[in-house]
Design an enzyme around this catalytic site. Structure first.
Site, PDB file in Angstrom:
ATOM      1  CD  GLU A 101      46.800  62.102  36.603  1.00 28.07           C
ATOM      2  OE1 GLU A 101      47.790  62.221  36.375  1.00 28.07           O
ATOM      3  OE2 GLU A 101      46.006  60.780  36.366  1.00 28.07           O
ATOM      4  CG  ASP A 103      43.593  59.249  38.033  1.00 26.42           C
ATOM      5  OD1 ASP A 103      43.593  60.377  37.220  1.00 26.42           O
ATOM      6  OD2 ASP A 103      44.662  59.039  38.415  1.00 26.42           O
ATOM      7  CD  GLU A 105      43.954  54.698  34.868  1.00 27.02           C
ATOM      8  OE1 GLU A 105      45.053  55.243  33.467  1.00 27.02           O
ATOM      9  OE2 GLU A 105      44.427  54.073  35.350  1.00 27.02           O
TER      10      GLU A 105
END
Ligand SMILES: *[C@@H]1O[C@H](CO)[C@@H](O)[C@H](O)[C@H]1NC(C)=O
Length: 293
Positions: A101, A103, A105
């Site tokens: 993953e 990311d 955010e």
């Protein structure tokens, strides 16, 4: 002679125009809305996507394609005003219990207080590689470009072309690196007021709902689309299996000195958390990749 080269030029212009047109990813072609019961919308003939969040639900979407490496751009305009407690997640992820993953955010805040841009990388199901930043602009006033360059040697997170983070392949030191599991792009807007703003101290103010984040100008023209049916990548030459670097220079792209300086500027002025500097959290010693130059 002259007219034939003129017509060749014309044809090339048409081809280039078509490529530019098609690579300015249309949300209808590239994404599926996955949840939110009507709260996610694709608008303007596929040029704009909006997510919204209210007290009963958030919303989200995912890419139709899976990718194995890519240089992927998206423009986002985040929830304006009092967005405390809301999180807009934009990330790449594979599936399964040992997933990879990458990311971005965005943690909302009270009006006038800065968003936090939180980044992380998971390899084979293990994350704990957080870096957080403030931005040098108000991410709710306009669209800004958030990019992920993911090639076999490194992952570079950029904002408006400025690199904010580089995660290098440290497999030679025994650190797993995401490079064999195809990933999809996901995004969601949800309520995380149990932890997001000042560690959960500030709760989402539902009188401001619905909260809305917007997306446009998705670009995956420089990405390798993975076909799970044939286990092949769009970057593989027809004869070989590995990605062809000559056709895809970004597959071996690295930061030049100018961009390394920009990265240091961001890290010096805007980085607010770096797992590699958190010796309290890792009393037995910092993670191996942190010792890499
Ligand atoms: C919100 O603003 C406060 C005060 O400036 C800051 O300490 C915090 O890092 C900001 N972001 C979040 C997500 O809490």
């Amino acid at each position: 002679m002259a007219s034939s080269s003129a017509s060749k030029l014309f044809i090339s212009l048409v081809v280039v125009g078509f490529l530019v047109y098609t690579s300015a990813g249309n949300f209808n072609d590239k994404f599926d809305i996955t949840w939110g019961d009507g709260r996610a919308k694709i608008l303007n003939n596929g040029e704009l996507l909006t997510l919204s969040l209210d007290k009963s639900s958030g919303s989200g979407f995912q890419s139709k394609n899976e990718y194995l490496f890519g240089k992927i751009d998206m423009q986002l305009k985040l929830v304006p005003g009092n967005s405390a407690g809301t999180v807009t997640a934009y990330y790449l992820s594979s599936k399964g219990s040992t997933w990879d993953e990458i990311d971005f955010e965005f943690l909302g805040n009270l009006s006038g207080d800065p968003y936090i841009l939180h980044t992380n990388v998971f390899s084979q199901g293990k994350g704990n590689k957080e870096q957080q930043f403030y931005l040098w602009f108000d991410p709710t006033a306009d669209f800004h470009t958030y990019s992920i360059l993911w090639n076999p040697q490194r992952i570079i997170f950029s904002v408006d072309g400025t690199p904010i983070r580089e995660f290098k392949n440290a497999e030679s030191m025994g650190v797993p690196f995401p490079k064999s599991q195809p990933m999809r792009i996901y995004s969601s807007l949800w309520n995380a007021d149990d932890w997001a703003t000042r560690g959960g101290l500030i709760k989402t103010d539902w009188s401001n709902a619905p909260f809305t984040a917007s997306y446009r100008n998705f670009n995956d023209a420089n990405a390798c689309v993975w076909s799970s049916a044939t286990s092949t990548s769009s970057c593989s030459s027809t004869s070989g299996t590995s990605g062809s670097t000559s056709n895809n220079p970004w597959l071996s792209e690295e930061l030049d000195t100018t961009r390394q300086e920009r990265l240091r500027w961001v890290q010096k002025n805007y980085m607010i958390y770096n797992y590699c500097a958190d010796s309290k959290r890792f009393p037995q010693g910092l993670p191996t990749e942190c010792t890499m130059a």
